[in-house]
Design a protein around this motif. Structure first.
Motif, short mmCIF file in Angstrom:
data_model
loop_
_atom_site.label_atom_id
_atom_site.label_comp_id
_atom_site.label_asym_id
_atom_site.label_seq_id
_atom_site.Cartn_x
_atom_site.Cartn_y
_atom_site.Cartn_z
N HIS A 1 -5.27 0.55 8.01
CA HIS A 1 -4.84 -0.61 7.13
C HIS A 1 -3.68 -1.47 8.02
O HIS A 1 -3.53 -2.61 7.18
CB HIS A 1 -4.15 -0.08 6.09
N GLY B 1 -5.14 0.01 -3.22
CA GLY B 1 -4.56 0.14 -2.00
C GLY B 1 -3.68 1.33 -1.86
O GLY B 1 -2.60 1.51 -1.20
N ARG C 1 0.92 -1.16 0.03
CA ARG C 1 0.10 0.22 -0.03
C ARG C 1 0.86 1.25 -0.08
O ARG C 1 1.86 1.40 0.60
CB ARG C 1 -0.82 -0.03 1.12
#
Length: 441
Positions: free
Chosen positions: A210, A173, A139
């Motif tokens: 996340h 992402g 990410r």
């Protein structure tokens, strides 16, 4: 040679980038030559360059040292492949470049543009974590109003809506920090604003959402240029650095605009006292003479790739024109000018005069904010009701008519003149801009 402005059909074939093509071709603005601080228009008017071309001609235009170096190089070695082969000038340039980089940033990967530098940096970050056994880190975290070029990676981490909305879901992402433009708290600040360092703490929220084990890197411009000169508050960048260190995320500074003297020192990371893991550059690297970019990385990152059998390619990435010999010659000549004329410190020498001249416009009607650092500034104008961008475009076109080139983003006028600027040029620049803003009611 025919003049395309005298025959509009000569202009039909060229689909211009980031341009309202139909509007432009009705009333074209053409530049036919340049020298020093000035362009010459197709109707032989002198146009003071208030934008260093497009943030790139830091040493001014048509420097004979660069011209001669390029001519000699193209006569000697016009091209050499960089896959499994090399040429001496690329190694010479890399050594010269790292001598100006922040401590610990001592490896260079060559590209051809800022967009390619950003995509290269993102790929380096992904591969770095994979080699280290953390392949889950895929990410990226960018920032609202961020501009990182026009590759799919760059527009994914970027935060300018018009650069993103037409092109689908982009890279999966990605997440974005809030931008740092707080006119309500920081209007008419001089240099780095006082309020807004706490916005960097929003990175903690993204980590909590996340999990750090999924985040490869955070990428920001130390000073956001294309969004209209958006500055970080004091302490903001250091907080990002601390959070990245805390969670093992890489920090990437996009210095395509700020690199090579724009804010003082060679890089903004040196000026602001925060060293990232990766720096992306282009523009001023070759003074805009030949397309070229470079990604600077720490030795720790580069050495992570140097594992496995020696005959194995460590990083499956590169470009046909990576380290192009002619581009290298232009970059070496540019560095020579920067060093000899001490242009990396010019923003310190003239920064106060430039700042005072910019803020002298604060009393003008419709000026809602002025932002500046080094030799870069933005004049933020109030938008006309229901017509955002109209006033800014009028200022841009009228400045050009009066012999001044500025950059317009919506209703923001951005200034980033060549580093060879003198006080007389600054007076002309802001004198013209003041007169024009006063007429654009």
């Amino acid at each position: 040679m025919s003049n395309p402005s005298n025959n509009k059909t000569h202009m039909d074939a060229y689909w211009m980038p980031f341009t309202a093509n139909r509007q432009f071709k009705q009333t074209p603005r053409l530049l036919k030559s340049a020298k020093g601080m000035f362009y010459t228009s197709d109707d032989d008017r002198q146009i003071l360059d208030g934008t260093a071309g497009l943030w790139c001609c830091n040493a001014g235009h048509s420097r004979s040292e660069i011209t001669q170096a390029v001519a000699q190089q193209i006569e000697t070695l016009d091209y050499a492949p960089s896959f499994q082969l090399g040429h001496p000038i690329a190694f010479e340039l890399a050594n010269r470049l790292v001598s100006h980089a922040p401590d610990g940033i001592n490896k260079v990967f060559f590209t051809n543009s800022g967009s390619e530098s950003v995509d290269t940096a993102l790929k380096i970050a992904l591969a770095y974590h994979r080699i280290r056994g953390e392949a889950s880190r895929t990410r990226f975290v960018g920032r609202e109003k961020g501009y990182h070029g026009v590759g799919f990676g760059g527009i994914s981490v970027g935060g300018l809506v018009n650069n993103r909305k037409m092109f689908g879901p982009l890279l999966p992402g990605t997440d974005h920090l809030p931008h740092t433009l707080r006119i309500d708290l920081n209007a008419f600040s001089r240099g780095l604003p006082k309020h807004g360092a706490d916005l960097a703490q929003r990175l903690e929220d993204i980590v909590a959402l996340h999990d750090a084990s999924t985040i490869a890197a955070v990428i920001v411009e130390p000073l956001q240029g294309s969004a209209g000169v958006v500055l970080p508050a004091e302490g903001y960048l250091q907080t990002l650095r601390d959070i990245c260190d805390k969670y093992g995320m890489l920090l990437i500074f996009d210095e395509v605009i700020t690199g090579f003297g724009r804010v003082g020192n060679c890089f903004a990371s040196q000026e602001f006292g925060v060293t990232p893991d990766i720096i992306t550059t282009a523009k001023g690297l070759s003074n805009g003479a030949v397309p070229m970019g470079a990604v600077f990385v720490s030795e720790k990152i580069e050495q992570t790739f140097m594992t496995g059998p020696e005959e194995m390619i460590e990083f499956f990435h590169g470009y046909t024109y990576s380290g192009h010999p002619v581009a290298c010659a232009a970059a070496l000549a540019s560095l020579g000018i920067y060093e000899r004329d001490k242009l990396f410190s010019k923003a310190h020498q003239l920064g106060q005069y430039f700042e005072d001249s910019a803020h002298a416009l604060a009393a003008l009607e419709h000026v809602r904010d002025i932002r500046n650092y080094g030799l870069v500034a933005a004049i933020d104008l109030e938008s006309r009701e229901g017509k955002p961008g109209e006033r800014g475009y009028e200022v841009f076109t009228e400045c050009f008519r009066r012999g001044l080139l500025v950059r317009v983003t919506g209703d923001i006028i951005a200034l980033s003149p060549p580093l060879i600027i003198e006080k007389s040029h600054i007076d002309q620049l802001f004198g013209t801009l003041s007169e024009v803003i006063a007429t654009c009611k």
